[in-house]
Enzyme design. Structure first.
Site, PDB file in Angstrom:
ATOM      1  N   GLU A 153      -5.838   6.026   5.090  1.00 53.76           N
ATOM      2  CA  GLU A 153      -4.514   6.627   5.308  1.00 53.76           C
ATOM      3  C   GLU A 153      -3.803   6.881   3.979  1.00 53.76           C
ATOM      4  OE1 GLU A 153      -5.582   3.910   7.057  1.00 53.76           O
ATOM      5  OE2 GLU A 153      -6.031   5.083   8.837  1.00 53.76           O
TER       6      GLU A 153
ATOM      7  N   SER B 168      -4.428  -6.915  -4.866  1.00 54.56           N
ATOM      8  CA  SER B 168      -3.797  -7.107  -3.558  1.00 54.56           C
ATOM      9  C   SER B 168      -3.250  -8.512  -3.370  1.00 54.56           C
ATOM     10  CB  SER B 168      -4.796  -6.830  -2.441  1.00 54.56           C
ATOM     11  OG  SER B 168      -5.338  -5.549  -2.578  1.00 54.56           O
TER      12      SER B 168
ATOM     13  N   GLY C 157      -7.819  -8.413  -9.405  1.00 53.78           N
ATOM     14  CA  GLY C 157      -6.762  -9.170  -8.727  1.00 53.78           C
ATOM     15  C   GLY C 157      -5.515  -8.336  -8.530  1.00 53.78           C
TER      16      GLY C 157
ATOM     17  N   SER D 203     -12.597  -8.976  -4.142  1.00 53.64           N
ATOM     18  CA  SER D 203     -14.058  -8.850  -4.058  1.00 53.64           C
ATOM     19  C   SER D 203     -14.719  -9.520  -5.253  1.00 53.64           C
ATOM     20  CB  SER D 203     -14.466  -7.377  -4.053  1.00 53.64           C
ATOM     21  OG  SER D 203     -13.943  -6.740  -2.924  1.00 53.64           O
TER      22      SER D 203
ATOM     23  N   GLU E 135     -12.334   3.493  -9.350  1.00 52.90           N
ATOM     24  CA  GLU E 135     -13.167   3.020  -8.248  1.00 52.90           C
ATOM     25  C   GLU E 135     -13.264   4.041  -7.128  1.00 52.90           C
ATOM     26  OE1 GLU E 135     -11.898  -0.785  -6.838  1.00 52.90           O
ATOM     27  OE2 GLU E 135      -9.900  -0.141  -6.277  1.00 52.90           O
TER      28      GLU E 135
HETATM   29  C1  LIG Z   1     -13.926  -5.360   1.877  1.00 57.89           C
HETATM   30  C2  LIG Z   1     -12.651  -5.349   1.101  1.00 57.89           C
HETATM   31  C3  LIG Z   1     -12.667  -5.594  -0.262  1.00 57.89           C
HETATM   32  C4  LIG Z   1     -11.476  -5.606  -1.005  1.00 57.89           C
HETATM   33  N1  LIG Z   1     -11.533  -5.890  -2.334  1.00 57.89           N
HETATM   34  C5  LIG Z   1     -10.371  -5.972  -3.057  1.00 57.89           C
HETATM   35  C6  LIG Z   1     -10.390  -6.334  -4.447  1.00 57.89           C
HETATM   36  O1  LIG Z   1     -11.430  -6.572  -5.027  1.00 57.89           O
HETATM   37  N2  LIG Z   1      -9.213  -6.456  -5.094  1.00 57.89           N
HETATM   38  C7  LIG Z   1      -8.014  -6.201  -4.507  1.00 57.89           C
HETATM   39  O2  LIG Z   1      -6.989  -6.295  -5.156  1.00 57.89           O
HETATM   40  N3  LIG Z   1      -7.967  -5.851  -3.181  1.00 57.89           N
HETATM   41  C8  LIG Z   1      -9.118  -5.739  -2.452  1.00 57.89           C
HETATM   42  N4  LIG Z   1      -9.066  -5.397  -1.101  1.00 57.89           N
HETATM   43  C9  LIG Z   1      -7.768  -5.226  -0.470  1.00 57.89           C
HETATM   44  C10 LIG Z   1      -7.433  -3.790  -0.102  1.00 57.89           C
HETATM   45  O3  LIG Z   1      -7.148  -3.049  -1.229  1.00 57.89           O
HETATM   46  C11 LIG Z   1      -6.251  -3.834   0.878  1.00 57.89           C
HETATM   47  O4  LIG Z   1      -6.657  -4.497   2.035  1.00 57.89           O
HETATM   48  C12 LIG Z   1      -5.781  -2.444   1.239  1.00 57.89           C
HETATM   49  O5  LIG Z   1      -5.166  -1.840   0.146  1.00 57.89           O
HETATM   50  C13 LIG Z   1      -4.789  -2.462   2.404  1.00 57.89           C
HETATM   51  O6  LIG Z   1      -3.759  -3.371   2.201  1.00 57.89           O
HETATM   52  P1  LIG Z   1      -3.354  -4.421   3.334  1.00 57.89           P
HETATM   53  O7  LIG Z   1      -4.550  -5.169   3.699  1.00 57.89           O
HETATM   54  O8  LIG Z   1      -2.190  -5.169   2.855  1.00 57.89           O
HETATM   55  O9  LIG Z   1      -2.958  -3.531   4.588  1.00 57.89           O
HETATM   56  P2  LIG Z   1      -1.569  -2.789   4.792  1.00 57.89           P
HETATM   57  O10 LIG Z   1      -1.144  -2.169   3.537  1.00 57.89           O
HETATM   58  O11 LIG Z   1      -0.659  -3.686   5.492  1.00 57.89           O
HETATM   59  O12 LIG Z   1      -2.027  -1.628   5.767  1.00 57.89           O
HETATM   60  C14 LIG Z   1      -2.194  -1.804   7.158  1.00 57.89           C
HETATM   61  C15 LIG Z   1      -2.437  -0.436   7.745  1.00 57.89           C
HETATM   62  O13 LIG Z   1      -1.300   0.387   7.527  1.00 57.89           O
HETATM   63  C16 LIG Z   1      -1.679   1.592   6.921  1.00 57.89           C
HETATM   64  N5  LIG Z   1      -0.586   2.092   6.082  1.00 57.89           N
HETATM   65  C17 LIG Z   1       0.129   1.408   5.167  1.00 57.89           C
HETATM   66  N6  LIG Z   1       1.034   2.205   4.596  1.00 57.89           N
HETATM   67  C18 LIG Z   1       0.890   3.428   5.161  1.00 57.89           C
HETATM   68  C19 LIG Z   1       1.550   4.695   4.983  1.00 57.89           C
HETATM   69  N7  LIG Z   1       2.528   4.846   4.123  1.00 57.89           N
HETATM   70  N8  LIG Z   1       1.127   5.729   5.737  1.00 57.89           N
HETATM   71  C20 LIG Z   1       0.133   5.591   6.610  1.00 57.89           C
HETATM   72  N9  LIG Z   1      -0.516   4.416   6.836  1.00 57.89           N
HETATM   73  C21 LIG Z   1      -0.134   3.356   6.111  1.00 57.89           C
HETATM   74  C22 LIG Z   1      -2.927   1.252   6.167  1.00 57.89           C
HETATM   75  O14 LIG Z   1      -3.712   2.392   5.937  1.00 57.89           O
HETATM   76  C23 LIG Z   1      -3.617   0.277   7.104  1.00 57.89           C
HETATM   77  O15 LIG Z   1      -4.313   0.970   8.081  1.00 57.89           O
HETATM   78  C24 LIG Z   1     -10.245  -5.361  -0.354  1.00 57.89           C
HETATM   79  C25 LIG Z   1     -10.233  -5.118   1.026  1.00 57.89           C
HETATM   80  C26 LIG Z   1     -11.408  -5.099   1.755  1.00 57.89           C
HETATM   81  C27 LIG Z   1     -11.371  -4.840   3.224  1.00 57.89           C
END
Ligand SMILES: Cc1cc2nc3c(=O)[nH]c(=O)nc-3n(C[C@H](O)[C@H](O)[C@H](O)COP(=O)(O)OP(=O)(O)OC[C@H]3O[C@@H](n4cnc5c(N)ncnc54)[C@H](O)[C@@H]3O)c2cc1C
Lengths: 418, 382
Positions: free
Chosen positions: A393, A134, A132, A166, A249
């Site tokens: 990224e 994100s 837990g 997940s 991970e």
């Molecule tokens: C299939 C799947 C399983 C997941 N499982 C888990 C889980 O079990 N537990 C958990 O806690 N989370 C989980 N996640 C969440 C995942 O860790 C986040 O979605 C991820 O870290 C991106 O965060 P966000 O979705 O808020 O996107 P954002 O952080 O908003 O990012 C949007 C875009 O901006 C880019 N970006 C952001 N900051 C920068 C920067 N400084 N420089 C360049 N690019 C940047 C990112 O790369 C992305 O392309 C999962 C996600 C997926 C898709």
């Protein structure tokens, strides 16, 4: 000497094969076997049953001390077990996340009682875990979590929401990163806890993915109570606990889960399957395997797979030798493997799509779907690989800034200062 | 060659954009994803009132006598809206071949109905091997007096459940040369012996089916084009369909880029809009760069088809393979740059991602077209 060793290993391989034949579910690997799909109770139970069986046979649970339920075995034998499991495919672990991230985090930051209580049941597959971390406004920028916990006697009271979690559905426990200090600076205001999913005030809901399933979901905490004893690491040091989890991970390629988790199995045994697919698929009456375009691409996939697999041992050698001098940068190297895994997997999915042609549209459950739609599922699911566990990224930034030592991006720097 | 749009085409574009925004929003599209036939007859009728289905038909058949480029303007907007209506099937795969190769009698019978929005049609072409080549067609049509009996199993038939009529490719002669023994028939979907089975496909908006024909009775007057001359027509259908598909892909690509750029300006991480990070800026710039090179290839392909140039096929293959690769790249990045939310069902990005996959793999995928291109280039050298 070497011959003797090889002969012994080959004998061991035979033993593993025989064990797998005797213990895998009836009909496993044959077209008649109905592979379970989706995140159902039935599939979860199957994984649980299978992990327990493997554990009892001494085929899983490596890399951990005996007192925490670990199983000791020579490295070569472990490789053989993984290879054989990858070859046949296996029903998978109930929640590979316990193995992938909870166990390493517990080892690094857990209190003694936590290690004794939780790790053995992860090894044996009896208990499942989720992560837990994100939140809607804290993904890449994980330090921005808003879920908040206040101390109340021997307990902490948690309020907030997590998302994209997940394996949310069948998790018995989870690692939770919450804010415990409103005044402390970024990265110093977070604390990690182990939480029990049967707690009052906890609720979970599915989130629908583009794969049309709910591997991830949302967690809600409405004054959920966590015993103080469940704190992992020190108060205010949650960021560093989270970093351990993420490092674990991201470096999955080198470790434990390779032969346990569905996705990794596909990457592990993928090349054989790709060749099989290329032999079976014809274009204009000619097998794709006879077409130089596809031979080249499959050969490339094989190279990438070997490079990916070799990273783990090479990394360990590097760590052994230069651990101290490499210092802090070492833990960031996991990003190298994680991105390679995600991008190689996606390239492979594009190749699969190309080979399937019109059939790349038939999903699992459709009449005429190739291999029950598992290839097509991979076309969709592989896109998540470059988002989960830190986006491509973010991992590139880590490689560039933390390993190569390039200056931080301006705005990121400013945010750090805030 | 004119790459820009005329004033009329600009108007058509604006009108289509406004109409589709209002009449076919994503909420409607999503509803149609689970709909049995996949479109709302009321919307279909409104489109007909605007003259869309008959856009390129002559006025005598109820059409608006506009040209292939005009049609591409519409296709672009439909690709952008992911329209939930069997327009592509009815016009590109069914109406155009009747217009170009049908007897006067057939044209009078079918075209006005299509133009009025009273008829939906599609092409039943591919079979079990899923490849676009004459040898893959194994369905047979046996002559019985003034009729034919058609039997065979067709795969990947778009919008079959919505279709009133099928244009069916079947072999009419036993020869070794499949390119000279295929005939196209117009088959009534209600005819005895026609079975439509659903396929569960990635793109749930443009639905695909398996259609089997079991001794289906078709009058000889329902042959489109010459007896045994079907394959040449099919090739033309594919060229035209691919050209329009490219327009759809560009329209969809525009949506993907615009939506992603807007999100990157809006979404904050580390205290700044994510679009301020160079890692994303460069990706977005690449997306734009690729799109702006795919677009002229698409326009050239459409114009060459409109002018019926001999090198139209080459131009279309180039556009198809390039636009498909670009559309896939755009949607890959579209998902990626949205992060977790981009991977959800609720965000619309995956609808475009899936359409990109369908577009790439219909009427020859990029690898197939690059093969064709190489052969054509070789021929030019000789
Ligand atoms: C299939 C799947 C399983 C997941 N499982 C888990 C889980 O079990 N537990 C958990 O806690 N989370 C989980 N996640 C969440 C995942 O860790 C986040 O979605 C991820 O870290 C991106 O965060 P966000 O979705 O808020 O996107 P954002 O952080 O908003 O990012 C949007 C875009 O901006 C880019 N970006 C952001 N900051 C920068 C920067 N400084 N420089 C360049 N690019 C940047 C990112 O790369 C992305 O392309 C999962 C996600 C997926 C898709």
């Amino acid at each position: 000497m070497a011959d003797e060793k090889t002969a012994k290993l080959e004998a061991f391989r035979k033993e593993v094969r025989a064990w797998l034949r005797a213990n895998l579910p009836k009909g496993w690997g044959t077209p008649e076997y109905k592979v379970l799909e989706g995140f159902t109770q039935e599939r979860h139970d199957l994984g649980k049953w299978w992990t327990k069986k493997c554990y009892e046979a001494g085929y899983t649970g490596f890399g951990y001390p005996k007192e925490y339920g670990g199983i000791e075995r020579p490295r070569e034998e472990i490789m053989v077990i993984r290879e054989e499991m990858a070859r046949t495919g296996t029903p998978g672990a109930p929640s590979s996340l316990g193995l992938l991230l909870a166990a390493p985090t517990l080892m690094a930051h857990g209190q003694e009682w936590q290690k004794k209580r939780f790790i053995p049941k992860i090894m044996s597959g009896e208990e499942s875990w989720c992560e837990g971390f994100s939140e809607p406004n804290a993904g890449s920028d994980l330090a921005n979590v808003q879920t908040y916990a206040v101390r109340d006697g021997d307990e902490w009271v948690v309020k907030g929401q997590k998302c994209w979690t997940s394996m949310w559905k069948f998790a018995d426990f989870g690692i939770l990163i919450v804010k415990t200090d409103l005044k402390a600076p970024r990265h110093r205001n977070l604390t990690a806890f182990i939480f029990d999913t049967t707690s009052k005030g906890f609720e979970r809901r599915p989130l629908r993915q583009m794969t049309d399933e709910s591997e991830f979901g949302e967690l809600f905490f409405d004054d959920m109570r966590i015993p103080h004893a469940n704190m992992m690491g020190e108060q205010g040091r949650g960021w560093y606990v989270a970093m351990t989890t993420l490092t674990a991970e991201r470096s999955m390629g080198g470790e434990q889960v390779v032969s346990q988790q569905g996705g990794e199995i596909r990457l592990g045994s993928g090349v054989d399957n790709l060749i099989e697919l290329a032999r079976a698929r014809k274009r204009f009456g000619k097998a794709l395997w006879d077409d130089p375009v596809y031979r080249q691409k499959i050969a490339q996939a094989a190279i990438e797979e070997d490079a990916y697999r070799s990273w783990g041992p090479a990394f360990r050698a590097k760590a052994r030798k230069g651990g101290a001098s490499l210092g802090a940068t070492l833990s960031f190297e996991a990003s190298v493997s994680k991105n390679y895994w995600a991008e190689s997997r996606q390239r492979r999915a594009m190749l699969i799509e190309d080979m399937l042609g019109s059939y790349s549209q038939l999903m699992s459950g459709s009449k005429h779907a190739v291999a029950e739609g598992s290839w097509v599922y991979e076309i969709l699911r592989s896109r998540g690989a470059s988002i989960e566990m830190g986006t491509t990224e973010i991992n590139r930034n880590i490689i560039a800034e933390r390993i190569l030592g390039l200056p931080r991006e301006d705005s990121a720097k400013k945010a750090q200062e805030k | 060659m004119e790459f820009g749009l005329s004033e009329e085409q600009d108007m058509l574009k604006t009108m289509a954009r406004d109409f589709l925004t209002k009449e076919c929003p994503k909420a409607h599209v999503r509803k149609m994803m689970d709909d049995e036939i996949g479109y709302a007859p009321a919307l279909w009728k409104k489109m007909a009132d605007l003259g869309w289905q008959g856009l390129v038909f002559p006025e005598e058949f109820g059409g608006s006598a506009m040209n292939f480029r005009d049609l591409a303007v519409l296709s672009e907007e439909m690709g952008r809206a992911l329209i939930a209506a069997p327009f592509f099937s009815t016009v590109m795969l069914f109406g155009l071949p009747i217009l170009q190769h049908g007897s006067d009698h057939l044209k009078r019978e079918f075209l006005p109905k299509i133009a009025n929005g009273e008829m939906v049609g599609t092409l039943a072409l591919l079979e079990a091997d899923g490849d676009f080549w004459a040898d893959g067609i194994r369905a047979k049509a046996l002559k019985r007096g003034n009729h034919y009996l058609i039997s065979g199993a067709k795969m990947f038939v778009t919008d079959a459940k919505a279709a009133d009529y099928f244009l069916v490719a079947a072999r009419t002669q036993a020869t070794d040369d499949p390119e000279n023994n295929i005939t196209l028939f117009l088959v009534d979907a209600k005819e005895w012996g026609v079975y439509v089975g659903k396929l569960k496909t990635m793109d749930m908006i443009r639905k695909q089916y398996e259609v089997t024909f079991s001794n289906v009775n078709v009058p000889a007057s329902h042959i489109v084009g010459e007896l045994n001359g079907g394959w040449q027509i099919i090739k033309q259908i594919a060229v035209q369909a691919n050209a329009q598909l490219c327009a759809e892909m560009i329209g969809g690509g525009d949506w993907v880029l615009e939506t992603t750029v807007a999100y990157c300006k809006d979404r904050v991480a580390y205290g700044a809009p994510i679009g301020s990070y160079q890692g994303l800026k460069h990706r977005l710039a690449d997306m734009y760069m690729e799109l702006e090179h795919a677009r002229p290839l698409m326009i050239r392909a459409v114009e060459y088809v409109r002018e019926a140039r001999t090198d139209a096929e080459l131009a279309v293959s180039m556009a198809k393979s390039y636009c498909a690769d670009v559309y896939e790249m755009l949607t890959n990045n579209g998902v990626q740059l949205h992060g977790g939310i981009g991977f959800t069902w609720d965000h619309d990005m995956h609808l475009y991602f899936k359409r990109a996959r369908w577009s790439a793999n219909s009427f020859g995928n990029p690898t197939y077209h690059r093969d064709l291109i190489a052969s054509q280039l070789e021929k030019q050298l000789l």
